[in-house]
Enzyme design. Structure first.
Site, PDB file in Angstrom:
ATOM      1  N   SER A  90       0.826  -1.225   0.000  1.00 40.38           N
ATOM      2  CA  SER A  90       0.000   0.000   0.000  1.00 40.38           C
ATOM      3  C   SER A  90       0.849   1.261   0.000  1.00 40.38           C
ATOM      4  O   SER A  90       1.674   1.453   0.889  1.00 40.38           O
ATOM      5  CB  SER A  90      -0.850   0.074   1.270  1.00 40.38           C
ATOM      6  OG  SER A  90      -1.890  -0.835   1.217  1.00 40.38           O
ATOM      7  N   HIS A 127      -3.226   0.658  -4.628  1.00 40.43           N
ATOM      8  CA  HIS A 127      -2.615  -0.517  -5.245  1.00 40.43           C
ATOM      9  C   HIS A 127      -2.898  -0.489  -6.744  1.00 40.43           C
ATOM     10  O   HIS A 127      -4.036  -0.712  -7.153  1.00 40.43           O
ATOM     11  CB  HIS A 127      -3.225  -1.805  -4.698  1.00 40.43           C
ATOM     12  CG  HIS A 127      -2.705  -2.187  -3.345  1.00 40.43           C
ATOM     13  ND1 HIS A 127      -1.696  -3.089  -3.170  1.00 40.43           N
ATOM     14  CD2 HIS A 127      -3.055  -1.779  -2.126  1.00 40.43           C
ATOM     15  CE1 HIS A 127      -1.455  -3.222  -1.875  1.00 40.43           C
ATOM     16  NE2 HIS A 127      -2.274  -2.432  -1.222  1.00 40.43           N
ATOM     17  N   HIS A 181      -5.412  -9.209  -1.570  1.00 40.23           N
ATOM     18  CA  HIS A 181      -5.579  -9.451  -0.138  1.00 40.23           C
ATOM     19  C   HIS A 181      -6.716 -10.429   0.081  1.00 40.23           C
ATOM     20  O   HIS A 181      -7.703 -10.435  -0.657  1.00 40.23           O
ATOM     21  CB  HIS A 181      -5.906  -8.150   0.591  1.00 40.23           C
ATOM     22  CG  HIS A 181      -4.893  -7.066   0.407  1.00 40.23           C
ATOM     23  ND1 HIS A 181      -4.892  -6.237  -0.691  1.00 40.23           N
ATOM     24  CD2 HIS A 181      -3.843  -6.689   1.183  1.00 40.23           C
ATOM     25  CE1 HIS A 181      -3.879  -5.380  -0.582  1.00 40.23           C
ATOM     26  NE2 HIS A 181      -3.226  -5.637   0.535  1.00 40.23           N
ATOM     27  N   TYR A 197      -8.833 -10.148   2.399  1.00 42.13           N
ATOM     28  CA  TYR A 197     -10.058  -9.398   2.765  1.00 42.13           C
ATOM     29  C   TYR A 197     -10.835  -8.915   1.546  1.00 42.13           C
ATOM     30  O   TYR A 197     -11.984  -8.496   1.676  1.00 42.13           O
ATOM     31  CB  TYR A 197      -9.740  -8.217   3.694  1.00 42.13           C
ATOM     32  CG  TYR A 197      -8.865  -7.138   3.109  1.00 42.13           C
ATOM     33  CD1 TYR A 197      -9.322  -6.266   2.118  1.00 42.13           C
ATOM     34  CD2 TYR A 197      -7.566  -6.967   3.561  1.00 42.13           C
ATOM     35  CE1 TYR A 197      -8.511  -5.285   1.591  1.00 42.13           C
ATOM     36  CE2 TYR A 197      -6.743  -5.986   3.042  1.00 42.13           C
ATOM     37  CZ  TYR A 197      -7.224  -5.151   2.052  1.00 42.13           C
ATOM     38  OH  TYR A 197      -6.417  -4.185   1.526  1.00 42.13           O
ATOM     39  N   GLU A 198     -10.198  -8.950   0.371  1.00 43.12           N
ATOM     40  CA  GLU A 198     -10.931  -8.554  -0.836  1.00 43.12           C
ATOM     41  C   GLU A 198     -11.904  -9.653  -1.267  1.00 43.12           C
ATOM     42  O   GLU A 198     -12.668  -9.470  -2.204  1.00 43.12           O
ATOM     43  CB  GLU A 198      -9.953  -8.244  -1.972  1.00 43.12           C
ATOM     44  CG  GLU A 198      -9.113  -7.000  -1.713  1.00 43.12           C
ATOM     45  CD  GLU A 198      -8.054  -6.777  -2.782  1.00 43.12           C
ATOM     46  OE1 GLU A 198      -8.382  -6.203  -3.825  1.00 43.12           O
ATOM     47  OE2 GLU A 198      -6.896  -7.204  -2.578  1.00 43.12           O
ATOM     48  N   ALA A 243       2.702  -1.948   4.135  1.00 45.63           N
ATOM     49  CA  ALA A 243       2.490  -0.895   5.131  1.00 45.63           C
ATOM     50  C   ALA A 243       1.898  -1.593   6.348  1.00 45.63           C
ATOM     51  O   ALA A 243       1.074  -2.496   6.195  1.00 45.63           O
ATOM     52  CB  ALA A 243       1.530   0.145   4.588  1.00 45.63           C
ATOM     53  N   MET A 283      -2.251  -6.693   6.971  1.00 44.89           N
ATOM     54  CA  MET A 283      -3.260  -7.576   6.382  1.00 44.89           C
ATOM     55  C   MET A 283      -2.747  -8.291   5.131  1.00 44.89           C
ATOM     56  O   MET A 283      -3.540  -8.650   4.258  1.00 44.89           O
ATOM     57  CB  MET A 283      -4.504  -6.746   6.021  1.00 44.89           C
ATOM     58  CG  MET A 283      -5.076  -5.941   7.176  1.00 44.89           C
ATOM     59  SD  MET A 283      -6.434  -4.894   6.610  1.00 44.89           S
ATOM     60  CE  MET A 283      -6.657  -3.826   8.041  1.00 44.89           C
ATOM     61  N   SER A 284      -1.446  -8.482   5.048  1.00 42.37           N
ATOM     62  CA  SER A 284      -0.899  -9.104   3.828  1.00 42.37           C
ATOM     63  C   SER A 284       0.336  -9.919   4.178  1.00 42.37           C
ATOM     64  O   SER A 284       0.519 -10.333   5.326  1.00 42.37           O
ATOM     65  CB  SER A 284      -0.543  -8.011   2.820  1.00 42.37           C
ATOM     66  OG  SER A 284       0.540  -7.246   3.305  1.00 42.37           O
ATOM     67  N   ASN A 305       1.443   3.890  10.585  1.00 42.95           N
ATOM     68  CA  ASN A 305       0.614   4.483  11.658  1.00 42.95           C
ATOM     69  C   ASN A 305       0.925   3.743  12.946  1.00 42.95           C
ATOM     70  O   ASN A 305       1.462   2.635  12.908  1.00 42.95           O
ATOM     71  CB  ASN A 305      -0.887   4.313  11.311  1.00 42.95           C
ATOM     72  CG  ASN A 305      -1.246   2.855  11.078  1.00 42.95           C
ATOM     73  OD1 ASN A 305      -0.964   2.299  10.015  1.00 42.95           O
ATOM     74  ND2 ASN A 305      -1.827   2.219  12.070  1.00 42.95           N
ATOM     75  N   HIS A 359      -7.159   4.488   6.014  1.00 41.90           N
ATOM     76  CA  HIS A 359      -6.315   4.080   4.884  1.00 41.90           C
ATOM     77  C   HIS A 359      -5.614   5.290   4.273  1.00 41.90           C
ATOM     78  O   HIS A 359      -4.510   5.176   3.739  1.00 41.90           O
ATOM     79  CB  HIS A 359      -7.184   3.354   3.849  1.00 41.90           C
ATOM     80  CG  HIS A 359      -6.391   2.715   2.742  1.00 41.90           C
ATOM     81  ND1 HIS A 359      -5.343   1.837   2.968  1.00 41.90           N
ATOM     82  CD2 HIS A 359      -6.469   2.829   1.387  1.00 41.90           C
ATOM     83  CE1 HIS A 359      -4.829   1.442   1.802  1.00 41.90           C
ATOM     84  NE2 HIS A 359      -5.492   2.040   0.838  1.00 41.90           N
TER      85      HIS A 359
HETATM   86  N1  HPA Z   1      -3.502  -2.584  11.167  1.00 40.21           N
HETATM   87  C1  HPA Z   1      -3.625  -3.490  10.185  1.00 40.21           C
HETATM   88  N2  HPA Z   1      -3.144  -3.303   8.964  1.00 40.21           N
HETATM   89  C2  HPA Z   1      -2.516  -2.161   8.703  1.00 40.21           C
HETATM   90  C3  HPA Z   1      -2.344  -1.166   9.676  1.00 40.21           C
HETATM   91  C4  HPA Z   1      -2.872  -1.389  10.972  1.00 40.21           C
HETATM   92  O1  HPA Z   1      -2.761  -0.567  11.894  1.00 40.21           O
HETATM   93  N3  HPA Z   1      -1.662  -0.146   9.078  1.00 40.21           N
HETATM   94  C5  HPA Z   1      -1.420  -0.536   7.798  1.00 40.21           C
HETATM   95  N4  HPA Z   1      -1.939  -1.747   7.559  1.00 40.21           N
END
Ligand code: HPA
Length: 277
Positions: free
Chosen positions: A31, A62, A84, A86-87, A114, A212-213, A236, A248
């Protein structure tokens, strides 16, 4: 309906018609980190929609294309955008690009993402060398696959993230005077971000960052015998560690702000790995 093997063979044929590059290194850009693909020289880009069987990435930030060309003089294949769980894709789709890399002859995978920072010493914008992962996705991409002959039935994951590549990455960071954190990446399915209680649980479990990847791709890469190097951009602070809600947009903008350091690090790593080979 084609089987995955048939689709991958068709992908190889399409790629072979477009380029004679024989990449030894494959990159997956996460990301907000797709910009490195713009630095590929002699690049040819193939949209995922042109690759039989490839799903199309639906996530903003992406792009969905495979870029083949040279980085630091070295032939590479770059996935600019990934899939992903989750998609809604099956794990076999999430990891399809890694299987294609393997068929292309790629031996080293440089995988990026990320991630939310859990370790108290991390700040947004930090780069983290992944030393290990926690597969908390509730499934495994090799289920139903590992009986195939491509890899072992019970693949070893004790050094999923290659020790020698990690040493090269640390040396490259030192040479570039870039701070490179190290830590364990916890992979969850998402798409909701974690709750503060979940982050406290993950911290107890030994996670330094969460995303998440990456985990499914690394499992399949190791199964296929690829050497893996993983780098997270801490985009973050994880939930509950700051008073800001997670978004996001923040993930993308922090990754973009880190882009110069991230590119410098990756290119310096590639330089070192190339010299070593
Ligand atoms: N949590 C899960 N996935 C993420 C995060 C997060 O804080 N930041 C970027 N991808």
């Amino acid at each position: 309906m084609k089987t995955q093997d048939e689709s991958l063979a068709a992908c190889l044929q399409i790629i072979g018609q477009r380029t004679s590059h024989q990449p030894k290194m494959g990159l997956v850009l996460g990301s907000g980190l797709g910009f490195l693909a713009d630095q590929v020289e002699d690049a040819i880009a193939i949209e995922y929609s042109q690759l039989p069987g490839f799903p199309v990435s639906t996530v903003p930030g992406h792009a969905g294309r495979l870029v083949l060309g040279k980085l630091q003089g070295q032939p590479v294949a770059v996935m600019q955008g990934r899939f992903h769980y989750y998609e809604g894709y099956a794990m076999s789709d999430v990891t399809r690009g890694i299987r294609l890399f393997h068929l292309l002859g790629i031996e080293t995978l440089l995988i990026t993402n990320a991630a939310g920072g859990i370790s108290a010493s991390f700040s947004p914008g930090d780069l983290m060398l992944i030393t290990d992962h926690l597969n908390l996705m509730g499934t495994n991409p090799l289920i139903g696959l590992s009986a195939e002959s491509a890899g072992p039935l019970f693949p070893d994951m004790s050094t999923a993230y290659d020790l020698d590549l990690r040493a090269q990455a640390l040396a490259a960071a030192k040479q570039e005077k870039l701070q490179l954190r190290q830590g364990v990446y916890a992979g969850l399915t998402g798409p909701s971000y974690e709750t503060p209680a979940e982050i406290r649980m993950l911290a107890t479990m030994g996670a330094d960052a969460v995303g998440m990847s990456t985990v499914p791709e690394v499992i399949v890469a190791r199964w296929l015998g690829l050497r893996v190097l993983g780098i997270s951009c801490i985009s973050n602070l994880a939930a509950g560690l700051s008073d800001q809600p997670l978004s996001h947009d923040e993930v993308k903008s922090t990754a973009q702000a880190a882009q110069d350091r991230f590119c410098r690090l990756l290119l310096a790593i590639m330089d070192r790995i190339e010299r070593e080979v």
